[in-house]
Design a protein around this motif. Structure first.
Motif, PDB file in Angstrom:
ATOM      1  N   GLY A  69       0.820  -1.212   0.000  1.00 24.67           N
ATOM      2  CA  GLY A  69       0.000   0.000   0.000  1.00 24.67           C
ATOM      3  C   GLY A  69       0.853   1.260   0.000  1.00 24.67           C
ATOM      4  N   THR A  70       0.493   2.219  -0.851  1.00 30.13           N
ATOM      5  CA  THR A  70       1.322   3.420  -0.960  1.00 30.13           C
ATOM      6  C   THR A  70       0.759   4.595  -0.165  1.00 30.13           C
ATOM      7  OG1 THR A  70       0.143   4.020  -2.968  1.00 30.13           O
ATOM      8  CG2 THR A  70       2.210   2.822  -3.242  1.00 30.13           C
ATOM      9  N   LEU A  71      -0.420   4.417   0.407  1.00 33.39           N
ATOM     10  CA  LEU A  71      -1.009   5.542   1.137  1.00 33.39           C
ATOM     11  C   LEU A  71      -0.981   5.274   2.640  1.00 33.39           C
ATOM     12  CD1 LEU A  71      -2.437   8.279   0.870  1.00 33.39           C
ATOM     13  CD2 LEU A  71      -4.613   7.042   0.913  1.00 33.39           C
ATOM     14  N   TRP A  72      -0.475   6.239   3.382  1.00 35.01           N
ATOM     15  CA  TRP A  72      -0.435   6.145   4.851  1.00 35.01           C
ATOM     16  C   TRP A  72      -1.234   7.321   5.371  1.00 35.01           C
ATOM     17  CZ3 TRP A  72       1.422   2.697   8.449  1.00 35.01           C
ATOM     18  CH2 TRP A  72       1.589   3.150   9.758  1.00 35.01           C
ATOM     19  N   SER A  73      -2.458   7.028   5.799  1.00 35.23           N
ATOM     20  CA  SER A  73      -3.321   8.119   6.236  1.00 35.23           C
ATOM     21  C   SER A  73      -4.082   7.702   7.477  1.00 35.23           C
ATOM     22  CB  SER A  73      -4.278   8.492   5.089  1.00 35.23           C
ATOM     23  OG  SER A  73      -5.131   9.518   5.524  1.00 35.23           O
ATOM     24  N   ASP A  76      -7.725   8.520   8.027  1.00 39.18           N
ATOM     25  CA  ASP A  76      -8.719   7.773   7.266  1.00 39.18           C
ATOM     26  C   ASP A  76      -8.625   6.277   7.542  1.00 39.18           C
ATOM     27  OD1 ASP A  76      -9.390  10.215   5.977  1.00 39.18           O
ATOM     28  OD2 ASP A  76      -7.579   9.963   4.737  1.00 39.18           O
ATOM     29  N   ILE A  78      -6.275   4.353   6.841  1.00 38.66           N
ATOM     30  CA  ILE A  78      -5.646   3.650   5.724  1.00 38.66           C
ATOM     31  C   ILE A  78      -4.154   3.536   6.025  1.00 38.66           C
ATOM     32  CG2 ILE A  78      -5.118   3.728   3.258  1.00 38.66           C
ATOM     33  CD1 ILE A  78      -7.684   5.413   2.941  1.00 38.66           C
ATOM     34  N   PRO A  83       5.711   3.413   1.383  1.00 39.02           N
ATOM     35  CA  PRO A  83       6.594   4.599   1.408  1.00 39.02           C
ATOM     36  C   PRO A  83       7.742   4.453   2.407  1.00 39.02           C
ATOM     37  CG  PRO A  83       4.299   5.268   1.456  1.00 39.02           C
ATOM     38  CD  PRO A  83       4.312   3.771   1.602  1.00 39.02           C
ATOM     39  N   ARG A 258       8.323  12.570   5.271  1.00 38.90           N
ATOM     40  CA  ARG A 258       7.110  12.698   4.471  1.00 38.90           C
ATOM     41  C   ARG A 258       6.885  11.377   3.744  1.00 38.90           C
ATOM     42  NH1 ARG A 258       7.221  17.172   0.084  1.00 38.90           N
ATOM     43  NH2 ARG A 258       7.707  18.582   1.809  1.00 38.90           N
ATOM     44  N   VAL A 260       6.110   9.758   1.106  1.00 38.69           N
ATOM     45  CA  VAL A 260       5.871   9.768  -0.343  1.00 38.69           C
ATOM     46  C   VAL A 260       6.956   8.925  -1.015  1.00 38.69           C
ATOM     47  CG1 VAL A 260       4.752  12.014  -0.438  1.00 38.69           C
ATOM     48  CG2 VAL A 260       7.241  11.859  -0.593  1.00 38.69           C
TER      49      VAL A 260
END
Lengths: 326, 285, 291
Positions: A69-73, A76, A78, A83, A258, A260
């Protein structure tokens, strides 16, 4: 006085080794020492158990998708770890790329070239470098190295390699390049110390045989020393890699934090260790904590593998060059 | 605090005595009796089938080429051989009338009644001259009053012919003495446990001729009250100091066996075995 | 025709090989310079920058509120001392006795396993150690604490102490042990009263190395000791530590705090390097400090 032969009455020879023959207090002392040794193993087992137990929640929820998974939020709910994995791997490999030739060069200088006292003095200096706490390197990194990168090195790189994706983006100073450099400083001593020891185990006779054939010192090193030491040097590099992967403070202070994925070394990034350092105490709900512990578990697993591999490699060199590790 | 360590060794030995059975009682005439002794280092056999009876208050020399197992032989008499990992012993050894390899016998008790002097002087580096001599009784946990301990230290330093040289530096580290003095300190240390048998494993091989001479002289004096077994590769030394000599030789299989055991004069002048003759006349080894 | 060529060729070849040899030598010297330079730069910067901010207040006073001048981090110095004491209280007995086991009885399979995993333990990232200590102590006790911080540091210290103890005891000659056994001294008494005293310098070295190693550790303290703006309030409460304080001040936006971070860094650096130099002075043989 003739001796009586006891063959007539065969009996079990009293073949007690130290352990079998130990008296009660000796056995008790042994047991105590053994218990403390076992305690160390139990501690390691407990560490594995704690990390696995803590990750269960996140593993059940995300499965293998967690790693890709590329999103760390967290807001949310998620959690994708890619990254951090990317940042960790790239910064560590960059460090390795810088530190390996330097570390190997120093080791060759120390073992093959330098006079005894110079070699000793530099060994001491390099080992002192290893003793400097990582938070101090981070402090120096933030206030000295990062501004220098931002003002001088990064603009220069962009001028020399215009349009190369590796060096695109605004020069922040903080980022993968800064992290790679600070890690390189930290792992050079590891690579130097282990490869030096490994190279020192190559028998003198090997070197002398080569020199006697009319080889130059460098040819002697290349043909008689390095081939013997290869797996040990590889072990040193892998050990350095393991150290770089797990390093926390200095990296956290200079990588920009960060989450990304960017091809540019000048962009801020994030590592597995850094996200733990920054977010663990802020994690407000169970899944968040579990996701962080799973990152820790991945890091734990990788570094243990690196360590095991490195030590087996170093041990193999010791055996090949005929000076076993006891 | 451990109590067993403080127990006098005699008590343990008495406890072990009945196990040996009246039928195999060793004749009290020998100080050490070795029956069919064999010793291994792991899978390698070092000595085999050695039987010897050593008379009390005599000096017996064990000679033979290096590697023949003569050190292993005397280490078996002190139950020190088994300290090496993988080492084991077969056969029987009596010291006095105690079967030291009987199942109930505590090796620690055996070692307290047999003294050992090693090839290289090995005083305890953290201890003073005084503490080195007192080490045996002290580390075994005996509670000896200061005055008695002072007497014990002085008596044994005198027995080791060292008292006059060290009486003013009893508090100095044992390692500060010269090599020959260190070895005599080690002899004093061994004597202080009042052993019936004193084993010496090439005690002079690391010493100069003058120190060697003093230790040989000392051995002759001590033979009045202690049974001495000395391992040496030096045949002159054997003939100078000993009354009895045992010749040990390793066969082609590398295993040491007793070739001949006789009165020293007899063995050196009229050896019964041709191999002994070959050795003492310098034809091999 | 042929003979002059033969005479010349080896000389030419050697010429090129000499050049290569020289070039490699220059590269190795350059690598050495490149490795040592950062050390001198870091040490130099910390010395110069830190000297500015050094004051008695730094080691005696509590932090001042943001915006107010002055103050110090005396609580962090006291806190670090307490954390090191707690870590030593756990790691020294465990490390020394495991070292005794490895040296005296560790010849078998279990010894090999223990030795191997002790080495592996040195490679566990310290941040992971922090998570473990958090889970084992902070969660059940419902509070960040000096105890959990000390425990985390002890996990890092144990392998250093164990392996240096093992090495120190293995250097005690076999003949010394045999001399003691031959006197009829028990094995355990021999180890405690003869072998350990003889190897004591090495064991002390191990303890010092361990302390040097943990006194700068930050990551495992982030969620165990946690940090505190007050004097210590017992082992079960959060506690300040110098490396933590340096980290928090360094990433803060306040120049006052930056200055204090440099000054504290100087003191920490002197302590760590001082310990390392002292160890080297004590053991002239040159101890392996990098694993």
């Amino acid at each position: 006085m003739a001796t009586t032969a006891p063959e007539s009455r065969p009996r079990r020879p009293p073949t007690r080794g130290l352990l079998g023959g130990a008296s009660v207090p000796d056995a008790a002392f042994r047991a105590v020492a053994l218990a403390f040794g076992a305690l160390v193993l139990a501690l390691i087992a407990a560490m594995v158990a704690v990390m696995v137990q803590g990750s269960v929640h996140a593993i059940q929820r995300f499965g293998l998708g967690f790693l890709s998974g590329t999103l760390w939020s967290p807001n949310d709910r998620i959690f994708g770890a890619l990254p951090f994995i990317y940042g960790t791997v790239v910064s560590s490999l960059l460090a390795l790329l810088i530190a390996t030739p330097i570390g190997l060069g120093v080791a060759i200088f120390l073992v093959e070239m330098a006079p005894h006292h110079v070699s000793n003095a530099i060994s001491v200096l390099v080992e002192l470098l290893a003793a400097i706490p990582s938070v101090l390197l981070g402090l120096w990194g933030i206030f000295v190295m990062v501004p220098f990168l931002q003002r001088t090195v990064e603009p220069a790189l962009q001028a020399v390699f215009p349009g190369v994706p590796l060096f695109e983006g605004a020069p922040y100073g903080v980022g993968l390049l800064a992290a790679g450099l600070i890690l390189a400083i930290m792992i050079v001593p590891t690579i130097v110390a282990i490869s030096r020891d490994v190279m020192a185990t190559v028998p003198v006779a090997q070197r002398e045989a080569m020199l006697a054939l009319g080889a130059t010192p460098w040819e002697t090193t290349r043909r008689a020393v390095l081939p013997y030491a290869t797996s040990g040097i590889l072990g040193a590099v892998v050990l350095g890699l393991g150290r770089a992967l797990g390093e926390t403070m200095a990296v956290t202070m200079v990588i920009g934090n960060r989450p990304v994925i960017s091809p540019s070394l000048l962009e801020p990034s994030y590592t597995m260790a850094s996200v733990l350092a920054n977010e663990f105490t802020d994690a407000t709900y169970d899944l968040y904590v579990s996701a962080l512990i799973e990152i820790g578990l991945v890091l734990f697993g990788i570094t243990i593998l690196m360590n095991v591999a490195a030590r087996l490699l170093v041990r193999r060199t010791a055996r090949v060059s005929g000076r076993g590790e006891r | 605090m451990d109590r067993t360590g403080a127990r006098p060794p005699e008590a343990l030995l008495e406890a072990a005595a009945p196990a040996r059975g009246a039928a195999v009682a060793a004749p009290a005439a020998s100080a050490v009796r070795i029956d069919s002794l064999g010793a291994w280092y792991g899978a390698r056999k070092a000595i085999e089938g050695i039987s010897l009876a050593i008379a009390p208050r005599t000096v017996t020399a064990v000679i033979g080429p290096s590697g023949c197992g003569k050190s292993t032989l005397i280490r078996c008499v002190d139950r020190l051989h088994e300290v090496t990992p993988g080492a084991r012993v077969e056969g029987r050894v009596h010291v006095g009338d105690v079967d030291i390899y009987a199942p109930g016998t505590d090796p620690v008790a055996v070692r307290s009644m047999v003294g050992m002097v090693f090839q290289k002087p090995n005083p305890f580096p953290t201890m003073s001259v005084y503490e080195n001599v007192a080490a045996g009784p002290r580390l075994r946990g005996s509670r000896i009053p200061r005055g008695a301990l002072d007497d014990l230290v002085e008596r044994n330093l005198r027995r080791a012919a060292l008292w006059d040289e060290v009486k003013d530096k009893l508090g100095r580290p044992g390692a500060d003495l010269s090599g020959g003095q260190q070895q005599r300190l080690c002899i004093a240390r061994a004597l202080a446990t009042d052993p019936a048998v004193l084993l010496m494993d090439e005690p002079c091989s690391a010493l100069d001729p003058i120190s060697t001479y003093r230790i040989e002289e000392l051995m002759r004096e001590l033979a009045g009250d202690v049974t001495i077994v000395i391992v040496t590769h030096n045949m002159q030394q054997a003939s100078r100091v000993s009354e009895w000599t045992a010749f040990v030789l390793a066969g082609d299989d590398g295993i040491g066996r007793l070739v001949e055991f006789d009165a020293t004069e007899q063995l050196f002048t009229k050896p019964a075995d041709p191999r002994t003759e070959a050795y003492i006349t310098g034809r091999f080894g | 025709m042929a003979s002059p060529a033969l005479a010349v060729r080896p000389a030419l070849a050697l010429g090129r090989r000499r050049v290569v040899d020289r070039a490699m030598s220059v590269l190795f010297v350059a690598a050495t310079v490149a490795a040592v330079t950062p050390l001198l730069l870091v040490v130099g910067y910390i010395a110069v920058q830190g000297a500015h901010g050094l004051s008695i207040a730094l080691v005696t006073q509590l932090p001042a509120p943001v915006g107010e001048p002055g103050g110090g981090m005396g609580n962090a110095f006291v806190g670090s001392a307490i954390l090191i004491a707690v870590a030593s209280a756990i790691a020294l007995p465990v490390g020394i006795l495991s070292g005794v086991y490895l040296s005296e009885f560790g010849g078998g399979r279990f010894g090999d396993v223990l030795r191997f995993f002790t080495d592996v333990l040195t490679g566990v990232p310290s941040i992971v150690v922090g998570i473990v200590a958090y889970t084992i102590l902070v969660v059940p006790l419902r509070s960040f604490s000096a105890l959990s911080g000390g425990f985390a540091l002890s996990i890092i210290m144990i392998p250093t102490v164990a392996r240096t103890t093992e090495e120190a005891l293995k250097r005690v000659p076999l003949t010394i042990r045999e001399a003691s056994l031959a006197l009829g001294v028990h094995e355990w008494t021999t180890i405690l009263r003869v072998v350990i005293p003889t190897g004591l310098a090495g064991i002390v070295t191990g303890a010092m190395l361990g302390i040097a190693r943990i006194s700068g550790e930050t990551a495992p303290l982030l969620f165990t000791a946690f940090g505190s703006a007050f004097w210590q309030q017992g082992l079960l409460k959060p506690i300040a530590a110098v490396p933590l304080q340096i980290f928090q001040y360094a990433i803060s936006p306040y120049t006052d705090w930056h200055e204090q971070a440099w000054a504290a860094a100087l003191i920490l650096m002197l302590l760590v390097l001082g310990l390392n130099v002292a160890i080297r002075a004590v053991t002239r043989t040159g101890f392996r400090t990098v694993r």
